[in-house]
Design a protein around this motif. Structure first.
Motif, PDB file in Angstrom:
ATOM      1  N   ALA A  53       0.832  -1.210   0.000  1.00  0.00           N
ATOM      2  CA  ALA A  53       0.000   0.000   0.000  1.00  0.00           C
ATOM      3  C   ALA A  53       0.863   1.256   0.000  1.00  0.00           C
ATOM      4  CB  ALA A  53      -0.933  -0.018   1.210  1.00  0.00           C
ATOM      5  N   VAL A  54       1.973   1.209   0.739  1.00  0.00           N
ATOM      6  CA  VAL A  54       2.880   2.360   0.777  1.00  0.00           C
ATOM      7  C   VAL A  54       3.469   2.613  -0.610  1.00  0.00           C
ATOM      8  CG1 VAL A  54       5.086   3.190   1.700  1.00  0.00           C
ATOM      9  CG2 VAL A  54       3.414   2.127   3.220  1.00  0.00           C
ATOM     10  N   ASP A  55       3.962   1.549  -1.251  1.00  0.00           N
ATOM     11  CA  ASP A  55       4.560   1.713  -2.577  1.00  0.00           C
ATOM     12  C   ASP A  55       3.533   2.148  -3.610  1.00  0.00           C
ATOM     13  OD1 ASP A  55       7.053   1.093  -1.684  1.00  0.00           O
ATOM     14  OD2 ASP A  55       7.033  -0.995  -2.349  1.00  0.00           O
ATOM     15  N   SER A  56       2.308   1.628  -3.519  1.00  0.00           N
ATOM     16  CA  SER A  56       1.271   2.012  -4.486  1.00  0.00           C
ATOM     17  C   SER A  56       0.919   3.489  -4.339  1.00  0.00           C
ATOM     18  CB  SER A  56       0.029   1.143  -4.285  1.00  0.00           C
ATOM     19  OG  SER A  56       0.312  -0.215  -4.548  1.00  0.00           O
ATOM     20  N   ALA A  57       0.785   3.945  -3.088  1.00  0.00           N
ATOM     21  CA  ALA A  57       0.461   5.361  -2.873  1.00  0.00           C
ATOM     22  C   ALA A  57       1.601   6.249  -3.367  1.00  0.00           C
ATOM     23  CB  ALA A  57       0.188   5.612  -1.396  1.00  0.00           C
TER      24      ALA A  57
ATOM     25  N   THR B  29       4.837   9.832  12.977  1.00  0.00           N
ATOM     26  CA  THR B  29       4.331  11.192  12.835  1.00  0.00           C
ATOM     27  C   THR B  29       5.516  12.152  12.737  1.00  0.00           C
ATOM     28  OG1 THR B  29       4.293  11.588  15.221  1.00  0.00           O
ATOM     29  CG2 THR B  29       2.326  10.571  14.231  1.00  0.00           C
ATOM     30  N   PRO B  30       5.299  13.362  12.218  1.00  0.00           N
ATOM     31  CA  PRO B  30       6.411  14.329  12.174  1.00  0.00           C
ATOM     32  C   PRO B  30       7.035  14.587  13.538  1.00  0.00           C
ATOM     33  CG  PRO B  30       4.625  15.064  10.748  1.00  0.00           C
ATOM     34  CD  PRO B  30       4.118  13.860  11.495  1.00  0.00           C
TER      35      PRO B  30
ATOM     36  N   GLY C 127       5.161   7.401   0.901  1.00  0.00           N
ATOM     37  CA  GLY C 127       3.755   7.117   0.647  1.00  0.00           C
ATOM     38  C   GLY C 127       3.067   6.747   1.942  1.00  0.00           C
ATOM     39  N   LEU C 128       1.944   7.396   2.219  1.00  0.00           N
ATOM     40  CA  LEU C 128       1.201   7.174   3.464  1.00  0.00           C
ATOM     41  C   LEU C 128       2.076   7.449   4.689  1.00  0.00           C
ATOM     42  CD1 LEU C 128      -0.702   3.856   2.572  1.00  0.00           C
ATOM     43  CD2 LEU C 128      -1.475   6.222   2.280  1.00  0.00           C
TER      44      LEU C 128
END
Length: 820
Positions: free
Chosen positions: A272-276, A437-438, A474-475
């Motif tokens: 999901a990270v790579d797709s986003a 998170t940042p 991503g994400l």
């Protein structure tokens, strides 16, 4: 201190000394002449600061413990005392972790000596004068404060009597740093009798209202270091003994976590990270291309102070539907990638100084557009990673309260690549697909390298935002191809040795490009034509198809499937570029996977039938046509009155204006004229696009300007041998005058005979010998050499320090003494 450190270095084995130089490679740039010079360089401010910047918070706290526990007389501490101070913490760390930190500090030469007598290297106190955020001892600040601190009971009573407002100041200074500024007059006592007239302050226990800082200074809990004058603030410092007393509940060093803070969020699904991220890479490449096309259509002017104006940035952002920070980021990355450049505005005399410059796509833009989607993204992302520009500063004010504009010199920051490497390095070191998170990223940065991260929180937040915009993350997590790109652009030992310029010598796609190619949909070479004359491209178009669509259709929307529309203007543009009606019919039939609508066929034929019905040439300009009725229509058209047309013949009209103006005005009025040359042949060419000169992109690797390259061990061992040889020569040179003076009592002939015997023995034993001689100017000198041969009245010997062969006339040799 220098002699002690030099002696410590002399006692180290060659392998240990080489390992030290590998940890601190800046010490051998250039190679020092001897160990004393190496010791001085190791204690220099720049070198020590470079090492401190690389240490994590816990290691720095252990170093502070060594500094705080130093014996005032001997200037040394011990491992047991350091362990005891760490154990006095509210949550004591593991002693093994403290020992490992001491070992690391020794390997970096910040500490040296045996466990019972550990020295702290010089230079640290100059860089960081307040260990653990504690002030200097009271004895160094003020004798009266020292007297108070020497009485622990009185110090506690004084501290307990402090008003709440004064106690708040003490607690703030005890947390560090221990110094603070006070406004002018805050340290001055009120006029005599004025204090009695002040209203009581309930927070001060009913005492008269006054400055809490003055109360603390009067009671010796703070020491005035400098007193403000002329409206300047003064400075006060909290003595170390008071700070230690205020920290009695937490420990002298404060909290000492041995491990970095944890990330609360569990890892996401890597796919999901790579797709986003891959979807965002497609979007950012499209936006960058659209931005560059806007610059090609309407170049932006360069301000006299450098950079683009605010209006140009707003115009570009509005045309693309982007916010201004994103448009600024794309402009900076494209410029760093060599896709834009500056060119003199048209119509300006070429060599004129101060001519107006414009920013527009460079010659490299065409090559970039011809690459694959992954290659185009990599060129932008790599340029962003390595550029010394900080796009987040655009829109802020500089020191002179002027706005910082895009591409202006004020946005230049040498540390920007290191900030990106640090922030993304935190993500890379976490478990793959972890999305902190940042705030968690900033906490990790503050633990890993507190000296380099504090004060740069805003820059690190900008890095995370820009990485998400560019599709590097991503994400909120670092993508797999982003991890490969970061590793590829970070200067590594092997990469630097094999490819010092950071270039792909074989020209093959990088690992990041190959990984991203596997995530992106395959480029398509076809489209779907709808009945409403819209053209849908079901995926990323390959470069050839994209170039054809740019000519024959208008772009309407982008995404996973882009949409274009064919209209009379786009068909006329294609015909102007040299396409014929048959070419367009063949193009749509070849590329479309759906039947070509009849309406599209009629549109192409209708525009082609009218195309070229009018011919434009130069007189000022003329307009001719075989259709007299059409010329009559043009002559009667009120929209064309600005051309001042008049009829020369039934088939010819002329205008005093230029050809380009005649063409543009006729087309705006809905006609379809074409230019012709002197022979009457139609001139059908694609409009020439202006391009700035080609620019090479910036450096391909992230290089820390404060870091020196890591050197291989064999080379370091060679340097160690060279340093030791120079050290031996230097130390022998210091003893040489005394040795040679011992020969002065004998006569010249006797001295010469003894020297010759010593030299002959040195030739046989290949031993080092000090030679005293008289040079051609009558001056005496000495040199440490290894004799090679004696003959024909000359001595030939190798200089031990320079490794050069020298020749001495034997009659000039005054003395010779074996170096041992």
């Amino acid at each position: 201190m220098t002699n002690s450190l030099a002696d410590h270095l002399r006692a180290l084995p060659d392998q240990a000394l080489a390992a030290l130089l590998q940890q601190r490679p800046d010490l051998v740039v250039p190679v020092p002449t001897d160990l004393a010079a190496l010791a001085l360089r190791a204690q220099s401010r720049v070198s020590v600061a470079r090492v401190l910047d690389s240490l994590d918070r816990f290691t720095l706290q252990v170093l502070d413990a060594a500094r705080l526990t130093r014996d005032a007389a001997a200037g040394t501490t011990s491992l047991d005392v350091i362990l005891a101070m760490a154990a006095a913490n509210a949550r004591p760390p593991d002693p093994a972790a403290v020992r490992e930190a001491v070992r690391l500090l020794r390997s970096r030469l910040l500490l040296y000596g045996p466990d019972e007598r550990i020295h702290v290297i010089g230079g640290i106190d100059e860089i960081s004068p307040y260990p653990a955020g504690l002030g200097r001892p009271a004895a160094e600040l003020d004798s009266r404060a020292a007297a108070l601190c020497a009485d622990p009971a009185k110090l506690r009573r004084t501290l307990l009597s402090a008003p709440p407002s004064a106690r708040a100041i003490l607690d703030r200074l005890a947390a560090g740093p221990p110094v603070g500024s006070v406004p002018p007059g805050a340290l001055q006592a009120p006029p005599l009798g004025a204090e009695d007239s002040l209203p009581p302050d309930p927070t001060n226990g009913g005492a008269p209202t006054g400055s809490p800082v003055r109360w603390l200074v009067d009671h010796r809990l703070l020491v005035s270091v400098t007193t403000g004058g002329g409206g300047r603030p003064g400075t006060v410092e909290l003595p170390r003994e008071v700070g230690l007393l205020l920290r009695r509940d937490t420990g002298s060093l404060g909290p000492m976590p041995t491990d970095p803070p944890l990330v609360a969020a569990p890892p996401r699904e890597p796919k999901a990270v790579d797709s986003a991220g891959a979807g965002q890479t497609m979007e950012v490449v499209r936006q960058a291309e659209a931005l560059l096309e806007q610059l090609a259509a309407e170049p932006a002017s360069v301000l006299r102070s450098g950079g683009l104006g605010v209006r140009d940035l707003r115009r570009l952002a509005r045309a693309l539907g982007l916010d201004e920070p994103t448009a600024a980021l794309l402009l900076e990355a494209a410029h760093a990638a060599g896709l834009t450049g500056e060119l003199e505005a048209p119509g300006v005399a070429a060599p004129r100084s101060g001519a107006e410059q414009q920013v527009l796509p460079s010659a490299g833009y065409e090559a970039w557009r011809a690459g694959s989607l992954a290659q185009r993204w990599e060129q932008l992302a790599r340029a962003w990673l390595t550029m010394t520009r900080q796009p987040g500063l655009v829109g802020q004010r500089d020191d002179r309260d002027r706005p910082i504009t895009v591409l202006s010199p004020e946005a230049e920051r040498a540390g920007a690549p290191i900030a990106r490497q640090a922030a993304l390095g935190v993500l890379a070191d976490l478990e793959p697909a972890t999305a902190p998170t940042p705030d968690e990223v900033l906490e990790l940065l503050d633990w890993r390298a507190p000296r380099r991260s504090r004060g740069r929180e805003a820059a690190h937040r900008e890095v995370l935002t820009e990485a998400a915009t560019l599709g590097v993350t991503g994400l909120g997590a670092l993508t797999s191809y982003g991890r490969l790109l970061l590793a590829d652009t970070t200067a590594g030992e092997q990469r630097g040795a094999d490819d010092p310029l950071g270039l792909q010598a074989d020209g093959e796609p990088s690992t990041a490009v190959r990984a991203l190619d596997g995530l992106l949909p395959a480029p398509v070479d076809h489209f779907l034509v709808q009945a409403d004359l819209t053209v849908v491209v079901p995926g990323p178009a390959d470069p050839t198809l994209a170039a054809e669509l740019d000519v024959v259709a208008e772009h309407e929307s982008a995404g996973g499937a882009s949409v274009h529309r064919v209209n009379p203007a786009s068909v006329r543009r294609a015909l102007d570029a040299g396409y014929s009606a048959d070419d367009l019919h063949g193009l749509f039939a070849r590329r479309s996977r759906t039947p070509v609508p009849q309406g599209l066929t009629y549109l192409v034929d209708d525009v082609a039938r009218r195309h070229g019905g009018l011919r434009v040439g130069a007189t000022g300009a003329y307009l001719r046509s075989d259709d007299e009725a059409l010329l009559g229509e043009v002559l009667a058209d009120r929209r064309l009155e600005v051309l001042a047309l008049r009829r020369l013949a039934p088939t010819v009209l002329v205008t005093p204006g230029p050809v380009n103006r005649l063409l543009a005005t006729l087309r705006e009025a809905g006609y379809a004229p074409v230019p012709e040359d002197a022979t009457g042949a139609a001139v059908l060419t694609r409009p020439r696009t202006r391009r700035a000169p080609a620019r090479s992109p910036g450096t391909a690797r992230i290089v820390d300007p404060l870091a020196a390259p890591r050197l291989p061990m064999p080379r370091l061992l060679g340097m160690v041998e060279q340093i030791r040889r120079g050290d031996a020569a230097t130390r022998a040179a210091q003893r040489a005058p005394a040795l040679l003076r011992g020969q002065e009592g004998a006569g010249a002939a006797h001295r010469h005979t003894d020297a010759l015997a010593v030299l002959q023995q040195a030739v046989r034993d290949k031993a080092l010998v000090w030679v005293g001689y008289v040079d051609a100017h009558g001056a005496t000198a000495s040199r440490l050499v290894r004799p090679v041969s004696i003959g024909a009245g000359y001595l030939r010997a190798e200089d031990e320090r320079t490794e050069m062969l020298h020749t001495f006339a034997l009659h000039r040799v005054a003395a010779a003494v074996l170096a041992d």
